[in-house]
Design a protein around this motif. Structure first.
Motif, PDB file in Angstrom:
ATOM      1  N   TRP A   1      48.383  43.172  38.879  1.00 15.97           N
ATOM      2  CA  TRP A   1      47.298  43.731  38.062  1.00 15.97           C
ATOM      3  C   TRP A   1      47.418  45.246  37.981  1.00 15.97           C
ATOM      4  O   TRP A   1      47.297  45.838  36.905  1.00 15.97           O
ATOM      5  CB  TRP A   1      45.942  43.344  38.643  1.00 15.97           C
ATOM      6  CG  TRP A   1      44.815  44.067  37.935  1.00 15.97           C
ATOM      7  CD1 TRP A   1      44.212  45.223  38.331  1.00 15.97           C
ATOM      8  CD2 TRP A   1      44.231  43.710  36.693  1.00 15.97           C
ATOM      9  NE1 TRP A   1      43.269  45.602  37.416  1.00 15.97           N
ATOM     10  CE2 TRP A   1      43.261  44.693  36.391  1.00 15.97           C
ATOM     11  CE3 TRP A   1      44.421  42.653  35.805  1.00 15.97           C
ATOM     12  CZ2 TRP A   1      42.474  44.646  35.236  1.00 15.97           C
ATOM     13  CZ3 TRP A   1      43.639  42.608  34.648  1.00 15.97           C
ATOM     14  CH2 TRP A   1      42.689  43.587  34.378  1.00 15.97           C
ATOM     15  N   GLN A   2      47.666  45.890  39.097  1.00 18.49           N
ATOM     16  CA  GLN A   2      47.784  47.351  39.109  1.00 18.49           C
ATOM     17  C   GLN A   2      48.982  47.810  38.272  1.00 18.49           C
ATOM     18  O   GLN A   2      48.915  48.830  37.580  1.00 18.49           O
ATOM     19  CB  GLN A   2      47.910  47.847  40.546  1.00 18.49           C
ATOM     20  CG  GLN A   2      48.129  49.347  40.709  1.00 18.49           C
ATOM     21  CD  GLN A   2      46.926  50.163  40.264  1.00 18.49           C
ATOM     22  OE1 GLN A   2      45.883  49.605  39.925  1.00 18.49           O
ATOM     23  NE2 GLN A   2      47.075  51.476  40.248  1.00 18.49           N
ATOM     24  N   LEU A   3      50.083  47.071  38.334  1.00 17.40           N
ATOM     25  CA  LEU A   3      51.260  47.447  37.553  1.00 17.40           C
ATOM     26  C   LEU A   3      51.042  47.217  36.060  1.00 17.40           C
ATOM     27  O   LEU A   3      51.532  47.988  35.222  1.00 17.40           O
ATOM     28  CB  LEU A   3      52.486  46.645  38.021  1.00 17.40           C
ATOM     29  CG  LEU A   3      52.976  46.941  39.438  1.00 17.40           C
ATOM     30  CD1 LEU A   3      54.110  45.989  39.818  1.00 17.40           C
ATOM     31  CD2 LEU A   3      53.445  48.388  39.573  1.00 17.40           C
ATOM     32  N   ALA A   4      50.336  46.155  35.710  1.00 18.61           N
ATOM     33  CA  ALA A   4      50.120  45.827  34.294  1.00 18.61           C
ATOM     34  C   ALA A   4      49.017  46.675  33.676  1.00 18.61           C
ATOM     35  O   ALA A   4      49.121  47.082  32.509  1.00 18.61           O
ATOM     36  CB  ALA A   4      49.789  44.346  34.155  1.00 18.61           C
ATOM     37  N   TYR A   5      47.958  46.954  34.442  1.00 21.61           N
ATOM     38  CA  TYR A   5      46.810  47.692  33.908  1.00 21.61           C
ATOM     39  C   TYR A   5      46.422  48.821  34.854  1.00 21.61           C
ATOM     40  O   TYR A   5      45.380  48.766  35.506  1.00 21.61           O
ATOM     41  CB  TYR A   5      45.623  46.747  33.695  1.00 21.61           C
ATOM     42  CG  TYR A   5      45.956  45.543  32.858  1.00 21.61           C
ATOM     43  CD1 TYR A   5      46.073  45.638  31.479  1.00 21.61           C
ATOM     44  CD2 TYR A   5      46.162  44.295  33.459  1.00 21.61           C
ATOM     45  CE1 TYR A   5      46.385  44.539  30.711  1.00 21.61           C
ATOM     46  CE2 TYR A   5      46.479  43.188  32.695  1.00 21.61           C
ATOM     47  CZ  TYR A   5      46.592  43.312  31.322  1.00 21.61           C
ATOM     48  OH  TYR A   5      46.905  42.208  30.570  1.00 21.61           O
ATOM     49  N   PRO A   6      47.262  49.845  34.978  1.00 16.02           N
ATOM     50  CA  PRO A   6      46.942  50.934  35.920  1.00 16.02           C
ATOM     51  C   PRO A   6      45.672  51.673  35.510  1.00 16.02           C
ATOM     52  O   PRO A   6      45.432  51.899  34.329  1.00 16.02           O
ATOM     53  CB  PRO A   6      48.175  51.836  35.837  1.00 16.02           C
ATOM     54  CG  PRO A   6      48.790  51.527  34.517  1.00 16.02           C
ATOM     55  CD  PRO A   6      48.503  50.088  34.245  1.00 16.02           C
ATOM     56  N   TRP A   7      44.875  52.000  36.515  1.00 14.23           N
ATOM     57  CA  TRP A   7      43.648  52.767  36.344  1.00 14.23           C
ATOM     58  C   TRP A   7      42.627  52.069  35.457  1.00 14.23           C
ATOM     59  O   TRP A   7      41.799  52.688  34.819  1.00 14.23           O
ATOM     60  CB  TRP A   7      43.943  54.172  35.799  1.00 14.23           C
ATOM     61  CG  TRP A   7      44.905  54.917  36.660  1.00 14.23           C
ATOM     62  CD1 TRP A   7      46.155  55.301  36.345  1.00 14.23           C
ATOM     63  CD2 TRP A   7      44.698  55.316  38.021  1.00 14.23           C
ATOM     64  NE1 TRP A   7      46.765  55.926  37.404  1.00 14.23           N
ATOM     65  CE2 TRP A   7      45.886  55.969  38.452  1.00 14.23           C
ATOM     66  CE3 TRP A   7      43.632  55.200  38.925  1.00 14.23           C
ATOM     67  CZ2 TRP A   7      46.024  56.474  39.733  1.00 14.23           C
ATOM     68  CZ3 TRP A   7      43.777  55.713  40.189  1.00 14.23           C
ATOM     69  CH2 TRP A   7      44.976  56.339  40.583  1.00 14.23           C
ATOM     70  N   GLN A   8      42.679  50.735  35.447  1.00 13.07           N
ATOM     71  CA  GLN A   8      41.643  49.964  34.781  1.00 13.07           C
ATOM     72  C   GLN A   8      40.910  49.125  35.821  1.00 13.07           C
ATOM     73  O   GLN A   8      41.472  48.733  36.836  1.00 13.07           O
ATOM     74  CB  GLN A   8      42.234  49.050  33.705  1.00 13.07           C
ATOM     75  CG  GLN A   8      42.868  49.809  32.540  1.00 13.07           C
ATOM     76  CD  GLN A   8      43.273  48.887  31.423  1.00 13.07           C
ATOM     77  OE1 GLN A   8      42.681  47.828  31.232  1.00 13.07           O
ATOM     78  NE2 GLN A   8      44.297  49.277  30.671  1.00 13.07           N
ATOM     79  N   ASP A   9      39.630  48.857  35.534  1.00 15.51           N
ATOM     80  CA  ASP A   9      38.832  48.094  36.477  1.00 15.51           C
ATOM     81  C   ASP A   9      39.401  46.688  36.648  1.00 15.51           C
ATOM     82  O   ASP A   9      39.767  46.025  35.677  1.00 15.51           O
ATOM     83  CB  ASP A   9      37.384  47.984  35.990  1.00 15.51           C
ATOM     84  CG  ASP A   9      36.693  49.337  35.970  1.00 15.51           C
ATOM     85  OD1 ASP A   9      37.308  50.302  36.449  1.00 15.51           O
ATOM     86  OD2 ASP A   9      35.562  49.415  35.470  1.00 15.51           O
ATOM     87  N   MET A  10      39.478  46.238  37.906  1.00 10.98           N
ATOM     88  CA  MET A  10      39.876  44.853  38.169  1.00 10.98           C
ATOM     89  C   MET A  10      38.692  43.945  37.853  1.00 10.98           C
ATOM     90  O   MET A  10      37.587  44.179  38.347  1.00 10.98           O
ATOM     91  CB  MET A  10      40.299  44.690  39.626  1.00 10.98           C
ATOM     92  CG  MET A  10      40.702  43.258  39.978  1.00 10.98           C
ATOM     93  SD  MET A  10      41.228  43.061  41.693  1.00 10.98           S
ATOM     94  CE  MET A  10      42.883  43.709  41.597  1.00 10.98           C
TER      95      MET A  10
END
Length: 250
Positions: free
Chosen positions: A58-67
């Motif tokens: 998730w962090q790699l695909a959507y960095p700095w976006q809310d989980m």
């Protein structure tokens, strides 16, 4: 009289006391039961490792976006985003769980225990009590790694290789305090467990083959287990000693 006594005898034979159940299925010395214990335990940790992997992806695909869903609960201080410090914890704990709690126990512990005696014609492992201990020495490791998720930093963050000084200096990273100590304790117990297993596998394969089962008639599966046990016997004492010395340093 025989027609009435038979059902009662059958009922008595079919009952199992708590002590018998514990000795048969919990603290069992049967290689098949121990193999199944390793299998189901590692499948649970496989689920944990998979969830940690999802956090990394998730962090790699959507960095700095809310989980979504759990971001606000786990990362309220960061507004629902995975912090850089926790990302370090994620890949440390994911690699640790998948290598030491899934790959090694499921391949060597589960399949090795279940298949080796069956495929070489042995009744059981060479050392049944040691075999039982090799599984139960995993439980302190399970507990230590599980508790490390609740320690400050929510897990070790020194990488799954745990190289000093990051793994020894307690102020090096958010997870370098009690979480790293629990991590080292867990890895030490894993090393002891795997050493017990490797001694058992090598002895069983060398000494307990059925008549006519020469080394070069063994199935390739058993050869794979045999080479794995030899590698474990060489590598794990070094790993366990290094983990113990790091604990003393801390």
């Amino acid at each position: 009289m025989s027609t009435t006594a038979a059902p009662h005898a059958h009922d008595h034979a079919g009952t199992m006391s708590v002590g018998d159940f514990v000795s048969t299925y919990v603290f069992s010395k049967d290689h098949k039961i121990i193999g199944l214990q390793f299998l189901f335990s590692t499948l649970l940790w496989f689920l944990v490792g998979g969830l940690l992997a999802l956090g990394i992806r998730w962090q790699l695909a959507y960095p700095w976006q809310d989980m979504p869903v759990i971001g606000k609960m786990l990362f309220s201080a960061e507004g629902g985003q995975i912090s850089p410090e926790f990302y370090t914890t994620l890949f440390t704990m994911h690699a640790t769980v998948m290598i030491f709690f899934v790959i090694i126990p499921i391949l060597a512990g589960a399949f090795g225990n279940y298949l080796i005696p069956l495929m070489i014609g042995a009744d059981d492992m060479a050392f049944p009590t040691l075999n039982m201990l090799s599984y139960w020495f995993m439980w302190p490791a399970f507990i230590c790694i599980g508790l490390s998720f609740f320690a400050p930093g929510h897990g070790a963050a020194a990488g799954w290789t745990s190289y000093p000084p990051l793994s020894v200096v307690r102020e090096a990273a958010p997870g370098s305090g009690p979480a790293q100590t629990l991590w080292l304790l867990g890895i030490t117990f894993v090393g002891v467990s795997s050493m017990m297993g490797s001694v058992n596998y090598m002895t069983t394969i060398i000494q307990m083959r059925a008549p006519g089962m020469t080394l070069f008639r063994m199935p390739l599966t058993i050869w794979g287990m045999f080479i794995t046990a030899i590698l474990q016997a060489f590598a794990l004492p070094v790993l366990t000693a290094a983990g113990f010395m790091q604990l003393m340093d801390r």
